[in-house]
Design a protein around this motif. Sequence first.
Motif, PDB file in Angstrom:
ATOM      1  N   SER A  42      36.029   5.295  25.125  1.00 37.15           N
ATOM      2  CA  SER A  42      36.590   5.154  23.782  1.00 37.15           C
ATOM      3  C   SER A  42      37.601   4.016  23.773  1.00 37.15           C
ATOM      4  CB  SER A  42      37.264   6.443  23.321  1.00 37.15           C
ATOM      5  OG  SER A  42      38.499   6.616  23.994  1.00 37.15           O
ATOM      6  N   LEU A  63      24.877  14.414  23.802  1.00 31.14           N
ATOM      7  CA  LEU A  63      25.916  14.693  22.808  1.00 31.14           C
ATOM      8  C   LEU A  63      25.910  13.574  21.778  1.00 31.14           C
ATOM      9  CD1 LEU A  63      29.119  15.879  24.651  1.00 31.14           C
ATOM     10  CD2 LEU A  63      27.946  17.072  22.831  1.00 31.14           C
ATOM     11  N   ARG A 111      45.745  15.124  16.527  1.00 31.31           N
ATOM     12  CA  ARG A 111      45.758  13.770  15.969  1.00 31.31           C
ATOM     13  C   ARG A 111      44.424  13.460  15.300  1.00 31.31           C
ATOM     14  NH1 ARG A 111      43.963   9.159  19.227  1.00 31.31           N
ATOM     15  NH2 ARG A 111      44.821   7.231  18.411  1.00 31.31           N
ATOM     16  N   SER A 151      27.478  12.057  18.397  1.00 31.67           N
ATOM     17  CA  SER A 151      28.661  12.131  17.556  1.00 31.67           C
ATOM     18  C   SER A 151      28.249  12.202  16.091  1.00 31.67           C
ATOM     19  CB  SER A 151      29.544  10.907  17.793  1.00 31.67           C
ATOM     20  OG  SER A 151      30.696  10.945  16.978  1.00 31.67           O
ATOM     21  N   GLN A 197      36.631  15.397  16.385  1.00 29.01           N
ATOM     22  CA  GLN A 197      35.296  14.820  16.436  1.00 29.01           C
ATOM     23  C   GLN A 197      34.301  15.966  16.535  1.00 29.01           C
ATOM     24  OE1 GLN A 197      35.210  11.532  19.205  1.00 29.01           O
ATOM     25  NE2 GLN A 197      33.070  11.048  18.814  1.00 29.01           N
ATOM     26  N   SER A 209      42.673   9.387  23.080  1.00 26.42           N
ATOM     27  CA  SER A 209      41.440  10.045  22.630  1.00 26.42           C
ATOM     28  C   SER A 209      41.005  11.129  23.601  1.00 26.42           C
ATOM     29  CB  SER A 209      40.312   9.024  22.500  1.00 26.42           C
ATOM     30  OG  SER A 209      40.623   8.068  21.527  1.00 26.42           O
ATOM     31  N   LYS A 210      41.913  11.644  24.416  1.00 32.72           N
ATOM     32  CA  LYS A 210      41.566  12.686  25.392  1.00 32.72           C
ATOM     33  C   LYS A 210      41.199  13.949  24.622  1.00 32.72           C
ATOM     34  CE  LYS A 210      44.825  14.196  28.241  1.00 32.72           C
ATOM     35  NZ  LYS A 210      45.037  15.498  28.875  1.00 32.72           N
ATOM     36  N   LEU A 211      39.920  14.326  24.675  1.00 34.52           N
ATOM     37  CA  LEU A 211      39.426  15.420  23.850  1.00 34.52           C
ATOM     38  C   LEU A 211      39.469  16.760  24.565  1.00 34.52           C
ATOM     39  CD1 LEU A 211      36.231  13.737  22.313  1.00 34.52           C
ATOM     40  CD2 LEU A 211      38.410  14.147  21.177  1.00 34.52           C
ATOM     41  N   PHE A 241      29.523  21.126  18.748  1.00 36.61           N
ATOM     42  CA  PHE A 241      30.837  21.194  19.378  1.00 36.61           C
ATOM     43  C   PHE A 241      31.851  20.467  18.509  1.00 36.61           C
ATOM     44  CE2 PHE A 241      30.005  22.963  23.524  1.00 36.61           C
ATOM     45  CZ  PHE A 241      28.686  22.657  23.789  1.00 36.61           C
ATOM     46  N   TYR A 271      33.564  14.329  32.190  1.00 39.02           N
ATOM     47  CA  TYR A 271      33.607  15.729  31.807  1.00 39.02           C
ATOM     48  C   TYR A 271      32.540  16.491  32.582  1.00 39.02           C
ATOM     49  CZ  TYR A 271      36.494  14.874  27.646  1.00 39.02           C
ATOM     50  OH  TYR A 271      37.513  14.543  26.787  1.00 39.02           O
ATOM     51  N   TYR A 318      36.040   8.444  30.646  1.00 45.67           N
ATOM     52  CA  TYR A 318      36.263   9.857  30.973  1.00 45.67           C
ATOM     53  C   TYR A 318      35.088  10.411  31.765  1.00 45.67           C
ATOM     54  CZ  TYR A 318      38.907   9.238  26.574  1.00 45.67           C
ATOM     55  OH  TYR A 318      39.727   8.775  25.575  1.00 45.67           O
ATOM     56  N   THR A 357      39.918   5.827  19.614  1.00 47.26           N
ATOM     57  CA  THR A 357      39.488   6.590  18.437  1.00 47.26           C
ATOM     58  C   THR A 357      38.241   7.395  18.814  1.00 47.26           C
ATOM     59  OG1 THR A 357      38.276   4.659  17.613  1.00 47.26           O
ATOM     60  CG2 THR A 357      40.498   5.002  16.735  1.00 47.26           C
ATOM     61  N   PHE A 359      30.275  17.037  17.340  1.00 48.71           N
ATOM     62  CA  PHE A 359      29.088  16.592  18.047  1.00 48.71           C
ATOM     63  C   PHE A 359      27.966  17.608  17.864  1.00 48.71           C
ATOM     64  CE2 PHE A 359      31.033  13.296  20.702  1.00 48.71           C
ATOM     65  CZ  PHE A 359      32.365  13.696  20.765  1.00 48.71           C
ATOM     66  N   PHE A 372      37.621  20.409  24.083  1.00 49.33           N
ATOM     67  CA  PHE A 372      36.416  20.884  23.415  1.00 49.33           C
ATOM     68  C   PHE A 372      36.474  22.359  23.092  1.00 49.33           C
ATOM     69  CE2 PHE A 372      32.977  17.730  23.346  1.00 49.33           C
ATOM     70  CZ  PHE A 372      33.607  16.677  23.977  1.00 49.33           C
ATOM     71  N   LEU A 415      32.821  21.464  27.274  1.00 45.28           N
ATOM     72  CA  LEU A 415      33.102  20.435  28.261  1.00 45.28           C
ATOM     73  C   LEU A 415      34.544  20.528  28.753  1.00 45.28           C
ATOM     74  CD1 LEU A 415      30.644  19.341  26.523  1.00 45.28           C
ATOM     75  CD2 LEU A 415      31.453  17.069  27.178  1.00 45.28           C
ATOM     76  N   TYR A 447      33.908  11.477  13.233  1.00 47.46           N
ATOM     77  CA  TYR A 447      35.238  11.311  13.795  1.00 47.46           C
ATOM     78  C   TYR A 447      36.196  11.286  12.602  1.00 47.46           C
ATOM     79  CZ  TYR A 447      39.425   9.029  15.489  1.00 47.46           C
ATOM     80  OH  TYR A 447      40.720   8.727  15.768  1.00 47.46           O
TER      81      TYR A 447
END
Lengths: 110, 111
Positions: free
Chosen positions: A94, B43, B30, B45, B33, B97-99, B87, A35, A33, A97, B35, B101, A43, B48
């Motif tokens: 990733s 950042l 789903r 982690s 996470q 896993s497309k986050l 965050f 960002y 990814y 997960t 941070f 924020f 982000l 999760y």
Amino acid sequence: GGIITQTPKFLIGQEGQKLTLKCQQNFNHDTMYWYRQDSGKGLRLIYYSITENDLQKGDLSEGYDASREKKSSFSLTVTSAQKNEMAVFLCASSMDTEVFFGKGTRLTVV
Amino acid sequence: GDQVEQSPSALSLHEGTDSALRCNFTTTMRSVQWFRQNSRGSLISLFYLASGTKENGRLKSAFDSKERRYSTLHIRDAQLEDSGTYFCAAAQQGTGSKLSFGKGAKLTVSP
């Protein structure tokens, strides 16, 4: 464990210039990814890639191109830098997960 | 609109006190996470979660397993080194896993 390496750490560009940011990961993760983070903000996703040669647009893809040359690397191009633009670009990867981030490339456009 | 609403946006604590941060999601998520972003911008982690709770030292996080519409991060016995911006980020069902924020919560711990 693995690591995500972003280069360069700092990038100073001129208005209108095409700028490329690079990212390498050794986690052997499928998905990578890009960002963008503006000062004091969250982000926003620019592009992501679920496998080599795949490319998916995020919420902020206009003005950017990306390329997943191989599984371990994902590059981002600012097609025409905007004057006074300042942001941090964060690469992540990733395996469906937990997401891990690199330390970022700080962009300043003069 | 924003899918992840984080609160509060800023928080000041004295050493030794407890507090909590929260994220609400506008849709079923789903996974979540959490941070911490340090002064250099890295950042890190913290947790999760796909469901339930996790604990690590003085930090504990929970993800609502039923509705999957909120998550919390509890900080116990706050220390100076806990200062930073926190965050939360969440991934929707069917997006891998497309986050997305939240806007972050700036935590300042003072003596």
